[in-house]
Design an enzyme around this catalytic site. Structure first.
Site, PDB file in Angstrom:
ATOM      1  N   GLU A 105     -12.962  -2.395   9.448  1.00 28.81           N
ATOM      2  CA  GLU A 105     -13.672  -2.617   8.189  1.00 28.81           C
ATOM      3  C   GLU A 105     -15.163  -2.513   8.451  1.00 28.81           C
ATOM      4  OE1 GLU A 105     -11.747  -5.640   5.448  1.00 28.81           O
ATOM      5  OE2 GLU A 105     -11.391  -6.500   7.417  1.00 28.81           O
ATOM      6  N   LYS A 154       0.848  -1.204   0.000  1.00 28.42           N
ATOM      7  CA  LYS A 154       0.000   0.000   0.000  1.00 28.42           C
ATOM      8  C   LYS A 154       0.876   1.243   0.000  1.00 28.42           C
ATOM      9  CE  LYS A 154      -3.965  -2.001   2.390  1.00 28.42           C
ATOM     10  NZ  LYS A 154      -5.159  -1.809   1.594  1.00 28.42           N
ATOM     11  N   HIS A 199      -0.858  -8.443   8.609  1.00 26.06           N
ATOM     12  CA  HIS A 199      -0.896  -7.019   8.282  1.00 26.06           C
ATOM     13  C   HIS A 199      -0.544  -6.110   9.460  1.00 26.06           C
ATOM     14  CE1 HIS A 199      -2.763  -8.715   4.863  1.00 26.06           C
ATOM     15  NE2 HIS A 199      -4.007  -8.707   5.270  1.00 26.06           N
ATOM     16  N   ASP A 247      -6.212 -13.598  10.610  1.00 28.57           N
ATOM     17  CA  ASP A 247      -6.511 -12.961   9.328  1.00 28.57           C
ATOM     18  C   ASP A 247      -5.869 -11.579   9.213  1.00 28.57           C
ATOM     19  OD1 ASP A 247      -7.976 -12.978   6.831  1.00 28.57           O
ATOM     20  OD2 ASP A 247      -9.344 -11.510   7.706  1.00 28.57           O
TER      21      ASP A 247
HETATM   22  C1  BG6 Z   1      -7.203  -9.590   3.790  1.00 25.05           C
HETATM   23  C2  BG6 Z   1      -8.107 -10.268   4.778  1.00 25.05           C
HETATM   24  O1  BG6 Z   1      -5.895 -10.042   3.924  1.00 25.05           O
HETATM   25  O2  BG6 Z   1      -7.236  -8.188   3.998  1.00 25.05           O
HETATM   26  C3  BG6 Z   1      -9.513  -9.742   4.652  1.00 25.05           C
HETATM   27  O3  BG6 Z   1      -8.095 -11.659   4.551  1.00 25.05           O
HETATM   28  C4  BG6 Z   1      -9.527  -8.257   4.749  1.00 25.05           C
HETATM   29  O4  BG6 Z   1     -10.355 -10.313   5.638  1.00 25.05           O
HETATM   30  C5  BG6 Z   1      -8.505  -7.615   3.816  1.00 25.05           C
HETATM   31  O5  BG6 Z   1     -10.828  -7.801   4.410  1.00 25.05           O
HETATM   32  C6  BG6 Z   1      -8.383  -6.130   4.057  1.00 25.05           C
HETATM   33  O6  BG6 Z   1      -7.594  -5.564   3.068  1.00 25.05           O
HETATM   34  P1  BG6 Z   1      -7.797  -4.075   2.619  1.00 25.05           P
HETATM   35  O7  BG6 Z   1      -6.732  -3.854   1.597  1.00 25.05           O
HETATM   36  O8  BG6 Z   1      -9.170  -3.940   2.084  1.00 25.05           O
HETATM   37  O9  BG6 Z   1      -7.598  -3.244   3.857  1.00 25.05           O
END
Ligand code: BG6
Length: 487
Positions: free
Chosen positions: A213, A179, A236, A231
């Site tokens: 989210e 990102k 992340h 997850d």
């Molecule tokens: C993914 C997860 O790795 O990242 C998902 O498995 C999540 O559950 C997603 O929704 C979020 O990514 P972003 O780029 O939309 O923040």
């Protein structure tokens, strides 16, 4: 900057990741001239598609997942022509097409294999490539999560790939590292002199990382086996924490950077046994139904056989990094589905001023905060105190020094996969996870998961569309702090 010509083999070519992310990302890079007709994209999967079928699915993916403004018929036509397809079933080599024929035997053409398939297929595919003599010492293999569900399973997956590919050939994607705003964190810290001198426990009170989210989880089959800890936190969010907390690497060379991230992961204080209840909160959303809105709860979205699941859709936790720089500076992390809004940000809260000369002023000085907004409305904001304009004496006010990327830059922000897919061709592993990092992250989250599994308490529930369970608020308020909210 154009990349070397390549042959990109995408296993799992009919899957969701290919359609939603990989094809659109490659299309954008092609459209911007980063590569041209000398390169090939070779779809591979068990389906017996023809080349024309695959090209149609590529075209559909572009129509569906590329913003309309960037869909240009002539470019799509040229792009589709470099896409070809070979049916491959690694467990049935005799029933597979000839992948070797689609690949060019020229050392100047970079060879990359993207395994957009379930991890139990990584090893069979790697072995298939070796058996068919398609492996080259300079070939690259791209894999991504779920890379295991705990340390042991993650080791098994990595061992399987390592039977054929050396570590310097393996590109483990964590798309957060691709990102723009996450890379910006590196620029902010290491391309400015201003922040680094105060980037430590002498000046920083605490750090908050939020990835909220608004979407739910229920219809995605794998989620129930995974949960928010695996997850989002294991990958992340720990990667974000590493980029905030690591020592300055000597260069942006992959191992220089990854060595520093690894040191942070290893310095994370283990949260074990009794500490788990004190330092972590897990939650699961429940539905709301009113005249104005109706949103299903996590349980309602599950199939019958999974009802009663204790999978967490929200996690908040307090992490400590036991080293000189961060002694006594907690890192509060929270992430969840179906939260009040979609927002990812990093908030660095500085210490209060040591002494106020403004005892008679209206409004007490508040501690400075540096906020990096990862998405949406990407930007950087420094909250600081100023004197409110006017003759009415000294009135203090907190104001943002605000950099909005959308207002400042005209260019479109590329998606994470665009950058990462091209980095594979460039041979740059800087934004990919090394095996030891991944394992250190599992080592830290496993005891939390195990304590939850042993616990008789279910996750706390929270109403869909809120900021999570009350326990998450209590977790930070116990320390006399509160979650940052955009004013
Ligand atoms: C993914 C997860 O790795 O990242 C998902 O498995 C999540 O559950 C997603 O929704 C979020 O990514 P972003 O780029 O939309 O923040």
């Amino acid at each position: 900057i154009p990349v070397q010509p390549f042959d990109y083999v995408v296993f799992g070519a009919t899957g969701d990741l290919t359609k939603r992310k990989l094809v659109p990302a490659l299309y954008h890079r092609f459209k911007d001239g980063q590569f041209d007709e000398q390169s090939r994209i070779i779809g591979a999967s068990r389906s017996k598609l023809s080349e024309a079928d695959f090209q149609t699915s590529v075209r559909d993916a572009i129509n569906q997942f590329v913003e309309k403004d960037y869909q240009d018929e002539a470019t799509i036509e040229r792009f589709v022509k470099i896409c070809t397809y070979v049916p491959v079933d690694a467990s049935k080599p005799n029933e597979s097409g000839d992948l070797g024929k689609a690949l060019r035997n020229d050392p100047k053409i970079v060879r990359a294999f993207y395994l957009a398939v379930a991890p139990d297929l990584f090893e069979p595919i790697a072995e298939y490539l070796a058996a068919k003599k398609l492996y080259r010492r300079d070939a690259r293999v791209v894999i991504e999560k779920p890379l295991g569900h705990d340390l042991e399973s993650s080791k098994a997956i990595n061992d399987g790939v390592a039977k054929i590919f050396k570590e310097d050939q393996v590109y483990r994607i964590d798309h957060y590292l691709g990102k723009e705003t996450v890379q910006n964190l590196l620029a902010l810290r290491f391309a400015n002199t201003l922040f680094e001198p105060v980037w430590n426990s002498a000046h920083i009170d605490h750090v908050q990382l939020t990835v909220a989210e608004s979407v739910g989880a229920g219809t995605r089959g794998y989620y129930d086996e995974s949960g928010a800890l695996r997850d989002m936190i294991q990958n992340h969010m720990l990667q974000l924490l590493c980029l905030v907390a690591m020592e300055p690497p000597a260069s942006d060379e992959a191992n220089a950077l990854r060595d520093e991230k690894l040191k942070v992961l290893r310095a994370l204080r283990p949260i074990v046994n009794g500490e788990v209840g004190k330092n972590t909160v897990r939650g699961q959303y429940r539905g709301v139904s009113s005249e104005a809105t109706s949103v299903a709860g996590y349980q309602d979205e599950l199939p019958e056989e999974k009802k009663g699941s204790r999978t967490e859709t929200f996690v908040a936790l307090k992490a400590n990094i036991d080293n000189w720089r961060w002694a006594g500076v907690p890192f509060y992390l929270r992430t969840g589905k179906r939260m009040a809004e979609r927002v990812s940000e990093i908030c660095i809260q500085f210490k209060p001023i040591p002494h106020s000369i403004f005892d008679h002023a209206e409004g007490a000085p508040k501690p400075n905060k540096l906020i990096m907004r990862l998405q949406p409305n990407e930007g950087v904001k420094l909250l600081m105190m100023i004197k409110d304009p006017g003759p009415g004496g000294m009135r203090l006010r907190e104001v943002p020094l605000n950099l909005s990327f959308a207002e400042t830059f005209a260019e479109r922000t590329p998606e994470a996969y665009e950058r990462l897919l091209m980095d594979v061709i460039r041979g740059s592993q800087t934004l990919f996870m090394r095996r030891d990092e991944l394992e250190a992250a599992w080592m830290w989250v496993d005891p939390i998961r195990e304590a939850w599994d042993r616990s008789s308490e279910p996750p706390q529930t929270y109403t869909a569309g809120t900021w999570g369970p009350s326990g998450a608020v209590a977790l930070i308020e116990r320390d006399g702090r509160s979650w940052y909210e955009d004013p």
